[in-house]
Design a protein around this motif. Structure first.
Motif, PDB file in Angstrom:
ATOM      1  N   UNK A 219       0.830  -1.209   0.000  1.00 13.30           N
ATOM      2  CA  UNK A 219       0.000   0.000   0.000  1.00 13.30           C
ATOM      3  C   UNK A 219       0.863   1.256   0.000  1.00 13.30           C
ATOM      4  N   UNK A 220       1.936   1.225   0.789  1.00 13.21           N
ATOM      5  CA  UNK A 220       2.817   2.394   0.832  1.00 13.21           C
ATOM      6  C   UNK A 220       3.449   2.644  -0.534  1.00 13.21           C
ATOM      7  N   UNK A 221       3.912   1.590  -1.170  1.00 14.69           N
ATOM      8  CA  UNK A 221       4.534   1.740  -2.488  1.00 14.69           C
ATOM      9  C   UNK A 221       3.546   2.305  -3.491  1.00 14.69           C
ATOM     10  N   UNK A 222       2.311   1.853  -3.404  1.00 15.52           N
ATOM     11  CA  UNK A 222       1.285   2.345  -4.332  1.00 15.52           C
ATOM     12  C   UNK A 222       1.024   3.833  -4.091  1.00 15.52           C
ATOM     13  N   UNK A 223       0.894   4.224  -2.822  1.00 20.37           N
ATOM     14  CA  UNK A 223       0.675   5.630  -2.496  1.00 20.37           C
ATOM     15  C   UNK A 223       1.831   6.495  -2.967  1.00 20.37           C
ATOM     16  N   UNK A 224       3.040   6.032  -2.731  1.00 19.20           N
ATOM     17  CA  UNK A 224       4.223   6.802  -3.127  1.00 19.20           C
ATOM     18  C   UNK A 224       4.313   6.942  -4.642  1.00 19.20           C
ATOM     19  N   UNK A 225       3.956   5.886  -5.364  1.00 20.05           N
ATOM     20  CA  UNK A 225       4.002   5.944  -6.828  1.00 20.05           C
ATOM     21  C   UNK A 225       2.907   6.868  -7.366  1.00 20.05           C
ATOM     22  N   UNK A 226       1.763   6.920  -6.683  1.00 17.42           N
ATOM     23  CA  UNK A 226       0.712   7.864  -7.065  1.00 17.42           C
ATOM     24  C   UNK A 226       1.203   9.304  -6.911  1.00 17.42           C
TER      25      UNK A 226
ATOM     26  N   UNK B 191       4.319  10.280  -7.201  1.00 18.82           N
ATOM     27  CA  UNK B 191       5.260  10.496  -8.315  1.00 18.82           C
ATOM     28  C   UNK B 191       4.522  10.734  -9.622  1.00 18.82           C
ATOM     29  N   UNK B 192       3.330  10.143  -9.752  1.00 18.19           N
ATOM     30  CA  UNK B 192       2.537  10.308 -10.978  1.00 18.19           C
ATOM     31  C   UNK B 192       1.676  11.561 -10.937  1.00 18.19           C
ATOM     32  N   UNK B 193       1.756  12.347  -9.865  1.00 17.59           N
ATOM     33  CA  UNK B 193       0.994  13.588  -9.767  1.00 17.59           C
ATOM     34  C   UNK B 193      -0.441  13.410  -9.296  1.00 17.59           C
ATOM     35  N   UNK B 194      -0.795  12.242  -8.805  1.00 19.08           N
ATOM     36  CA  UNK B 194      -2.168  11.969  -8.347  1.00 19.08           C
ATOM     37  C   UNK B 194      -2.208  12.068  -6.815  1.00 19.08           C
ATOM     38  N   UNK B 195      -2.093  13.292  -6.322  1.00 12.27           N
ATOM     39  CA  UNK B 195      -1.901  13.491  -4.893  1.00 12.27           C
ATOM     40  C   UNK B 195      -3.135  13.150  -4.062  1.00 12.27           C
ATOM     41  N   UNK B 196      -4.335  13.430  -4.540  1.00  9.86           N
ATOM     42  CA  UNK B 196      -5.539  13.108  -3.768  1.00  9.86           C
ATOM     43  C   UNK B 196      -5.710  11.600  -3.631  1.00  9.86           C
ATOM     44  N   UNK B 197      -5.434  10.864  -4.715  1.00  7.21           N
ATOM     45  CA  UNK B 197      -5.481   9.402  -4.634  1.00  7.21           C
ATOM     46  C   UNK B 197      -4.404   8.887  -3.685  1.00  7.21           C
ATOM     47  N   UNK B 198      -3.225   9.498  -3.763  1.00  7.98           N
ATOM     48  CA  UNK B 198      -2.121   9.086  -2.897  1.00  7.98           C
ATOM     49  C   UNK B 198      -2.482   9.306  -1.433  1.00  7.98           C
ATOM     50  N   UNK B 199      -3.133  10.442  -1.125  1.00  8.53           N
ATOM     51  CA  UNK B 199      -3.519  10.739   0.257  1.00  8.53           C
ATOM     52  C   UNK B 199      -4.414   9.629   0.815  1.00  8.53           C
ATOM     53  N   UNK B 200      -5.378   9.200   0.000  1.00  8.46           N
ATOM     54  CA  UNK B 200      -6.281   8.128   0.450  1.00  8.46           C
ATOM     55  C   UNK B 200      -5.517   6.856   0.750  1.00  8.46           C
ATOM     56  N   UNK B 201      -4.518   6.536  -0.070  1.00 10.07           N
ATOM     57  CA  UNK B 201      -3.773   5.286   0.137  1.00 10.07           C
ATOM     58  C   UNK B 201      -2.767   5.410   1.278  1.00 10.07           C
ATOM     59  N   UNK B 202      -2.257   6.602   1.544  1.00  5.36           N
ATOM     60  CA  UNK B 202      -1.411   6.760   2.731  1.00  5.36           C
ATOM     61  C   UNK B 202      -2.247   6.541   3.997  1.00  5.36           C
ATOM     62  N   UNK B 203      -3.491   7.036   3.973  1.00  4.27           N
ATOM     63  CA  UNK B 203      -4.368   6.798   5.120  1.00  4.27           C
ATOM     64  C   UNK B 203      -4.667   5.307   5.272  1.00  4.27           C
ATOM     65  N   UNK B 204      -4.898   4.623   4.157  1.00  2.51           N
ATOM     66  CA  UNK B 204      -5.175   3.182   4.215  1.00  2.51           C
ATOM     67  C   UNK B 204      -3.948   2.406   4.697  1.00  2.51           C
ATOM     68  N   UNK B 205      -2.777   2.906   4.348  1.00  3.19           N
ATOM     69  CA  UNK B 205      -1.546   2.267   4.827  1.00  3.19           C
ATOM     70  C   UNK B 205      -1.412   2.442   6.334  1.00  3.19           C
ATOM     71  N   UNK B 206      -1.593   3.684   6.779  1.00  7.02           N
ATOM     72  CA  UNK B 206      -1.444   3.972   8.206  1.00  7.02           C
ATOM     73  C   UNK B 206      -2.447   3.176   9.045  1.00  7.02           C
ATOM     74  N   UNK B 207      -3.619   2.936   8.498  1.00  9.47           N
ATOM     75  CA  UNK B 207      -4.677   2.237   9.232  1.00  9.47           C
ATOM     76  C   UNK B 207      -4.282   0.822   9.635  1.00  9.47           C
ATOM     77  N   UNK B 208      -3.380   0.185   8.878  1.00  2.42           N
ATOM     78  CA  UNK B 208      -2.975  -1.188   9.203  1.00  2.42           C
ATOM     79  C   UNK B 208      -1.510  -1.274   9.644  1.00  2.42           C
ATOM     80  N   UNK B 209      -0.843  -0.131   9.754  1.00  2.00           N
ATOM     81  CA  UNK B 209       0.583  -0.117  10.085  1.00  2.00           C
ATOM     82  C   UNK B 209       0.780   0.037  11.593  1.00  2.00           C
ATOM     83  N   UNK B 210       0.349  -0.981  12.343  1.00  2.00           N
ATOM     84  CA  UNK B 210       0.426  -0.909  13.806  1.00  2.00           C
ATOM     85  C   UNK B 210       1.862  -0.811  14.307  1.00  2.00           C
TER      86      UNK B 210
END
Length: 293
Positions: A245-252, A254-273
């Motif tokens: 999930x982190x890699x996907x967010x980071x690649x988003x 890099x691709x300029x899709x910051x709003x999509x990336x924000x959602x995936x960083x939140x999804x990453x943090x949600x399971x990153x205990x």
């Protein structure tokens, strides 16, 4: 957070020659191109290798001996710490030799995270004693990888694979290619048929390597597609899902899709205990940037 060779920052932990193998360039019948036979005396009665003075030979022996001796073994290390399957592969060695090799391998396993360079030297000491065992070449390769000696790691893991046919090393081998500036070779290994049979964590590692290699080549769309084929929505909270999930967010990003990336960083943090990534900090930073627009 340091950059992981298998992908962008924050994803979590991700050849040598034989000194005795030097050859003289000879022509037919063992005759050197200078006209003297192999080892024959040259002009003045000196042998052709007389340039190698005793002091230089002693230095070479000292270097070889230092590798053979290895670093000092930590107190309390007995070799019994090794996985039973590893210990079983050492049983073909003489008892005292097996015990010494086991202690070096156990020390390497203990130190590889905190002091990978010393761990690598322990595995070299084991290899100097028993170079024909696949389990030892595998240990050298993994320690070399941890210490950042990517060419050596690749050579050792190739040797181990030739000996035992195992494919478990492929993700690390692919990442070594990437670290050495050969992303196309990393992608080639990622497409190996055996990858389809990998367990989920190993398959995720190969996905991370392939996506990172695509990014190395400037192929952001291909990197995103590679990650989108992975189980990003898995309900598992294991580290391999966090890192995907982190890699996907980071690649988003890099691709300029910051709003999509924000959602995936939140999804990453949600399971990153265990907080193996900096997803929370990346999300906060992105929110500020988006609000400032």
């Amino acid at each position: 957070m340091a950059e992981d060779r298998r992908g962008p920052r924050g994803q979590g932990k991700p050849a040598g020659s034989d000194r005795r193998g030097a050859r003289t360039d000879t022509g037919r019948g063992g005759q050197s191109r200078s006209g003297t036979g192999r080892g024959a005396p040259a002009a003045g009665g000196q042998r052709r290798d007389a340039w190698k003075r005793p002091a230089e030979k002693q230095v070479e022996r000292t270097v070889d001996q230092a590798v053979y001796d290895g670093p000092e073994l930590p107190p309390g290390i007995t070799g019994a710490e090794l996985d039973r399957a590893v210990g079983a592969q050492l049983k073909g060695l003489p008892e005292k030799l097996a015990a010494r090799v086991a202690r070096h391998l156990a020390a390497a396993g203990m130190l590889v995270d905190e002091d990978p360079e010393t761990a690598y030297r322990h595995t070299l000491a084991a290899k100097a004693r028993a170079p024909r065992l696949a389990v030892i070449r595998e240990a050298v390769g993994e320690a070399a990888y941890a210490a950042g000696h990517y060419a050596e790691a690749l050579a050792e893991l190739r040797a181990a694979k030739r000996m035992n046919g195992a494919t478990a090393y492929l993700p690390i081998m692919a990442d070594c290619h990437r670290a050495l500036g050969n992303p196309e070779q990393a992608i080639k290994l990622a497409k190996s048929p055996s990858v389809a049979n990998f367990a989920s964590p190993a398959k995720a590692e190969m996905t991370l390597v392939e996506a990172g290699a695509r990014r190395d080549q400037g192929q952001l769309d291909a990197a995103l597609r590679t990650l989108e084929l992975a189980p990003l929505a898995s309900k598992s909270r294991e580290s391999w899902v966090v890192r995907l999930r982190y890699a996907y967010a980071d690649t988003l990003v890099a691709a300029g899709r910051e709003k999509d990336a924000l959602a995936w960083f939140h999804r990453t943090h949600a399971i990153d205990a265990d907080e193996i990534t900096d997803a929370a900090a990346r999300a906060d930073d992105l929110e500020r940037r988006i609000d400032d627009l």
